[in-house]
Design an enzyme around this catalytic site. Sequence first.
Site, short mmCIF file in Angstrom:
data_model
loop_
_atom_site.label_atom_id
_atom_site.label_comp_id
_atom_site.label_asym_id
_atom_site.label_seq_id
_atom_site.Cartn_x
_atom_site.Cartn_y
_atom_site.Cartn_z
N GLY A 165 28.30 -0.04 -19.89
CA GLY A 165 29.32 0.38 -20.84
C GLY A 165 28.89 0.23 -22.31
N LYS A 201 27.82 15.48 -18.82
CA LYS A 201 29.23 15.80 -18.63
C LYS A 201 30.04 14.51 -18.53
CE LYS A 201 32.72 18.49 -17.59
NZ LYS A 201 33.20 19.46 -18.61
N HIS A 208 34.67 4.21 -9.20
CA HIS A 208 33.34 3.60 -9.28
C HIS A 208 32.88 3.24 -7.87
CE1 HIS A 208 30.41 0.73 -11.42
NE2 HIS A 208 30.08 0.79 -10.15
N GLU A 275 24.55 2.88 -8.85
CA GLU A 275 25.94 3.12 -9.25
C GLU A 275 26.24 4.61 -9.36
OE1 GLU A 275 26.83 -0.67 -12.19
OE2 GLU A 275 27.02 1.35 -12.95
N ARG A 292 19.00 -6.01 -9.74
CA ARG A 292 19.23 -7.45 -9.47
C ARG A 292 20.20 -7.57 -8.31
NH1 ARG A 292 22.83 -5.68 -13.40
NH2 ARG A 292 24.98 -6.04 -12.77
C1 MV4 Z 1 30.50 7.68 -17.48
C2 MV4 Z 1 31.89 7.89 -17.44
C3 MV4 Z 1 32.33 9.18 -17.33
N1 MV4 Z 1 31.46 10.20 -17.28
N2 MV4 Z 1 29.67 8.73 -17.44
C4 MV4 Z 1 30.64 2.94 -18.12
C5 MV4 Z 1 29.65 1.92 -17.72
C6 MV4 Z 1 28.38 2.64 -17.49
N3 MV4 Z 1 27.79 2.15 -16.29
C7 MV4 Z 1 28.74 4.07 -17.37
N4 MV4 Z 1 30.14 4.18 -17.70
C8 MV4 Z 1 30.77 5.36 -17.61
N5 MV4 Z 1 29.97 6.45 -17.56
C9 MV4 Z 1 30.15 9.96 -17.35
N6 MV4 Z 1 29.30 10.97 -17.31
C10 MV4 Z 1 32.74 6.77 -17.48
C11 MV4 Z 1 32.17 5.51 -17.58
C12 MV4 Z 1 33.12 4.40 -17.56
C13 MV4 Z 1 33.16 3.50 -16.47
C14 MV4 Z 1 32.30 3.60 -15.39
C15 MV4 Z 1 32.34 2.69 -14.35
C16 MV4 Z 1 33.29 1.67 -14.36
C17 MV4 Z 1 34.14 1.55 -15.41
C18 MV4 Z 1 34.10 2.45 -16.49
C19 MV4 Z 1 34.99 2.33 -17.55
C20 MV4 Z 1 34.93 3.21 -18.59
C21 MV4 Z 1 33.99 4.23 -18.60
#
Ligand code: MV4
Length: 450
Positions: A165, A201, A208, A275, A292
Site C-alpha cells: 500500500g 487499471k 484480496h 497476492e 517471506r
Molecule cells: C490495487 C488496487 C486496485 N487496483 N491495484 C494495496 C496494497 C498493495 N498490495 C496493492 N494495493 C492495491 N492495489 C489495482 N490495480 C487496490 C489496492 C488496495 C488494497 C489491496 C489489497 C488489500 C487492501 C487494499 C486496500 C486499498 C487498496
Amino acid sequence: MFKRILIANRGEIALRVIRACRALGVSPVCVYSQADKDGPWLEQADASVCIGPPPSKDSYLRIERIIAAAEVMGADAVHPGYGFLSENAHFAEVCRDCNITFVGPSPEAMSLLGDKVNCKRLARQTGTPVFPGTEGGIDDIDEAAKVAGEIGYPVIIKAAAGGGGRGMRVARDEAQLRDSVGKAQQEALAAFGNGTVYVEKYLENARHFEVQTIGDNHGNAVHLYERDCSSQRRHQKLVEEAPAPGIDAKKRDKVCESAAALIRKAKYCGAATVEFLMDKNQDFYMLEVNTRVQVEHPVSELITGIDIVQTQIRVAAGEPLPLQQKDIQARGHAIEVRINAEDPDRGFMPQAGLIEQFAAPGGPGVRLDSHARAGYRIPANYDSMIGKLIVHAHDRDAAIVRMRQALKEFKIGPAKTTIPLHQRIMERPEFCSAKFDIHWVERWLKAQGA
Ligand code: MV4
C-alpha cells in the site's frame, strides 16, 4: 539439517520458529533488544544475545550485529521471520557471504520478485494473470497517458519498489495522471531509492486473494491453496481465512497453479505468497509477491496439514519438497484473527504496558500463536500484535461458531485489544455471508462513527 538456527525476530513469530526448530531437532537461538529482555519466547531458546537498544534500527535491523551473534553462538542458519530484515536482499547476501544459510530465497530471487515491474513481466511469461497497464516503468508521460487512455480510467500509479500500500496514487482522468506521475516518481525515489513507477487499471471493489506457495532448490514448487484477507483496515489485515469463500473450483485451481508456476520460474526456494485482487466475476489480477512467511500462514497450515515453517527450514537445508501437488488437499475451513494491543474505540491507539490478565481459549480446532501471558509487559517500540487466534472446523459456518466461542473465552486485561472488535466482526452479515470486499471494514467502522 542445520545444527542451530538464529532467529532474527521477536514475539509470536520467534516462538513459532522455535517450535519448528524443536520439531526438526534443530537448536533455536535468539537475538533480542533491550526492550525485549524479558520476552517469554527467549525462555524457549537454547541461548539468546542482546543486540542493542529498543529502536528496531538499533537492534533487529542491525545486520552486522545479527551476523556477529550467529557466529558467536555457532548458528549455521538465520530465520528472519516476517518484517524487519525478512525481505532485505542485502541481508540475504551478507548471510551467504558469511556461510550462514538464510532461511528464504536467494538474494537474486528476492530482488527479482521484490521489484514489481520485473515480477509482473515474469508473471506474464508464466500465465499468471495481471492487470492491463504499462509494460514496464514509465519513462515517457505521453506514452503512459496513451496506455491509460486505452485501458480506461481509473488507473493506479504504483512504485516498482513499493508494496503493502506504500507509494500508490489513483488517477481518475488524464489531467490527474499527468499531475501524479512526476510526484509519484519523486516520492518513490525518496522512499525506496528507486524512482520507477508504472500504471495499471484500478479495480474499485475487489477481494484480496493470496496463494501460499513453497519452492525448493531442485526446481519444484507447489501451492497450498489460497487465503482471503479482505477484512483489513489501513492495509493492516484483521481477519484471514482459508479457503477463500465462494470461489469456483476450476478458477481457483487455475490461479493457484499459475502462482506455483511463477515461483518455479523464479527458481525460488522457500515460502512465498502471491497476492491477487479478485473482481466480482472471479477474475484474478496479481498485485505482488511476498518473499517471506506471512503472519497469516497458520490458516493454510490448518487446511492442508502442512507445517509451513518446518518446510521452509527443510528446503533451506537443501532437502527436496516432501510433497507433490497431488498429495496436497484442502480440508475444512480455517479463520485467523489478529489480536492487537490497540484500542479500536480510540482510533486503534497502541496499548503498551503490563498484561495482568491473560486467559487463553482452547478446545478442539483452536490454535493460539502468542508470546504473551499474564505478567508480560508490551513494549511500545514494535508492532502491537500480541498474538493470533486461529480456528479450524469442517466448514466456514462451523469455523465462525468456533471463533465466536474462542473469542468469548479469551480474556486479556487491562490493556485494550482487538478481541471485542473481532466479536462484532464475527456477527456482521457482510462477514458471515462473505459478501465483502477490501473496503468493507473501513466502510462499516465509518458508519459506526469510529
Ligand atoms: C490495487 C488496487 C486496485 N487496483 N491495484 C494495496 C496494497 C498493495 N498490495 C496493492 N494495493 C492495491 N492495489 C489495482 N490495480 C487496490 C489496492 C488496495 C488494497 C489491496 C489489497 C488489500 C487492501 C487494499 C486496500 C486499498 C487498496
